[in-house]
Design a protein around this motif. Structure first.
Motif, PDB file in Angstrom:
ATOM      1  N   ARG A  93       0.835  -1.205   0.000  1.00  0.00           N
ATOM      2  CA  ARG A  93       0.000   0.000   0.000  1.00  0.00           C
ATOM      3  C   ARG A  93       0.872   1.258   0.000  1.00  0.00           C
ATOM      4  NH1 ARG A  93      -3.970   2.442  -2.031  1.00  0.00           N
ATOM      5  NH2 ARG A  93      -5.187   3.727  -0.633  1.00  0.00           N
ATOM      6  N   ILE A  94       1.972   1.236   0.731  1.00  0.00           N
ATOM      7  CA  ILE A  94       2.897   2.375   0.740  1.00  0.00           C
ATOM      8  C   ILE A  94       3.447   2.606  -0.666  1.00  0.00           C
ATOM      9  CG2 ILE A  94       5.185   3.131   1.529  1.00  0.00           C
ATOM     10  CD1 ILE A  94       4.470   1.881   4.273  1.00  0.00           C
ATOM     11  N   THR A  95       3.802   1.534  -1.369  1.00  0.00           N
ATOM     12  CA  THR A  95       4.309   1.646  -2.739  1.00  0.00           C
ATOM     13  C   THR A  95       3.249   2.272  -3.640  1.00  0.00           C
ATOM     14  OG1 THR A  95       5.760  -0.257  -2.421  1.00  0.00           O
ATOM     15  CG2 THR A  95       5.212   0.322  -4.695  1.00  0.00           C
ATOM     16  N   GLU A  96       2.003   1.798  -3.507  1.00  0.00           N
ATOM     17  CA  GLU A  96       0.907   2.363  -4.307  1.00  0.00           C
ATOM     18  C   GLU A  96       0.698   3.838  -3.991  1.00  0.00           C
ATOM     19  OE1 GLU A  96      -2.482   0.002  -3.288  1.00  0.00           O
ATOM     20  OE2 GLU A  96      -1.738  -1.783  -4.323  1.00  0.00           O
ATOM     21  N   LEU A  97       0.695   4.182  -2.708  1.00  0.00           N
ATOM     22  CA  LEU A  97       0.475   5.575  -2.312  1.00  0.00           C
ATOM     23  C   LEU A  97       1.628   6.479  -2.747  1.00  0.00           C
ATOM     24  CD1 LEU A  97      -1.078   5.051   1.235  1.00  0.00           C
ATOM     25  CD2 LEU A  97      -2.240   5.930  -0.809  1.00  0.00           C
ATOM     26  N   THR A  98       2.852   5.968  -2.729  1.00  0.00           N
ATOM     27  CA  THR A  98       4.003   6.747  -3.186  1.00  0.00           C
ATOM     28  C   THR A  98       3.870   7.057  -4.675  1.00  0.00           C
ATOM     29  OG1 THR A  98       5.400   5.763  -1.492  1.00  0.00           O
ATOM     30  CG2 THR A  98       6.528   6.760  -3.376  1.00  0.00           C
ATOM     31  N   ALA A  99       3.447   6.067  -5.463  1.00  0.00           N
ATOM     32  CA  ALA A  99       3.238   6.283  -6.900  1.00  0.00           C
ATOM     33  C   ALA A  99       2.095   7.272  -7.128  1.00  0.00           C
ATOM     34  CB  ALA A  99       2.955   4.959  -7.598  1.00  0.00           C
ATOM     35  N   LEU A 100       1.027   7.137  -6.355  1.00  0.00           N
ATOM     36  CA  LEU A 100      -0.099   8.060  -6.475  1.00  0.00           C
ATOM     37  C   LEU A 100       0.332   9.474  -6.123  1.00  0.00           C
ATOM     38  CD1 LEU A 100      -3.091   8.709  -6.888  1.00  0.00           C
ATOM     39  CD2 LEU A 100      -3.477   7.981  -4.516  1.00  0.00           C
ATOM     40  N   ARG A 101       1.124   9.620  -5.069  1.00  0.00           N
ATOM     41  CA  ARG A 101       1.601  10.944  -4.672  1.00  0.00           C
ATOM     42  C   ARG A 101       2.440  11.566  -5.776  1.00  0.00           C
ATOM     43  NH1 ARG A 101       5.245  14.235  -2.886  1.00  0.00           N
ATOM     44  NH2 ARG A 101       4.955  15.485  -1.030  1.00  0.00           N
ATOM     45  N   ALA A 102       3.327  10.777  -6.374  1.00  0.00           N
ATOM     46  CA  ALA A 102       4.176  11.289  -7.450  1.00  0.00           C
ATOM     47  C   ALA A 102       3.318  11.722  -8.634  1.00  0.00           C
ATOM     48  CB  ALA A 102       5.182  10.226  -7.874  1.00  0.00           C
ATOM     49  N   ASP A 103       2.303  10.945  -8.960  1.00  0.00           N
ATOM     50  CA  ASP A 103       1.409  11.285 -10.073  1.00  0.00           C
ATOM     51  C   ASP A 103       0.659  12.587  -9.784  1.00  0.00           C
ATOM     52  OD1 ASP A 103       0.135  10.988 -12.543  1.00  0.00           O
ATOM     53  OD2 ASP A 103      -1.414   9.663 -11.744  1.00  0.00           O
TER      54      ASP A 103
END
Length: 130
Positions: A93-103
């Motif tokens: 979930r942290i990996t997904e949220l990090t990608a979402l934040r970058a986007d």
């Protein structure tokens, strides 16, 4: 023990305990007068539920895992396995949220959810500019 005494011992409301009973997390029996009567080990189980929720486990996970833990010969090993699995879920979930934040960060200031920063007005995120 009756529901009021149980609620006082664990610091929960009677409504919370009734809800947990309704969804099958705790079980009590009905006395002839209609009052609920819970076994003493319900105190420990409700404390476990509260702690598990604080650690990010859903009520569905608690119910599912509680059954497994009751059958586990060594509860510590069972709990460690559950914690390790939860850590894997959190890491994903942290990996997904990090990608979402970058986007999201690439879209700040564009005024358009379809356009990343630096893209021409007519282009969307999946298109390349000419």
């Amino acid at each position: 023990m009756r529901i009021g005494e149980l609620a006082a011992q664990v610091g929960m409301t009677r409504d919370t305990i009734r809800f947990y009973e309704k969804v099958g997390l705790v079980a009590g029996r009905r006395l002839p007068n209609g009052y609920r009567d819970f076994p003493p080990e319900t105190v420990t189980w409700l404390q476990y539920i509260r702690t598990a929720q604080a650690l990010g486990f859903s009520l569905a996970e608690i119910a599912r895992n509680g059954e497994k833990l009751r059958e586990e010969p060594d509860v510590a090993i069972g709990l460690s396995a559950l914690f390790e699995e939860k850590i894997r879920v959190i890491d994903a979930r942290i990996t997904e949220l990090t990608a979402l934040r970058a986007d999201l960060a690439t879209r700040v200031g564009t005024g358009c959810p379809l356009r990343a920063a630096g893209q021409p007005v007519g282009a969307t995120a999946g298109e390349k500019a000419d």
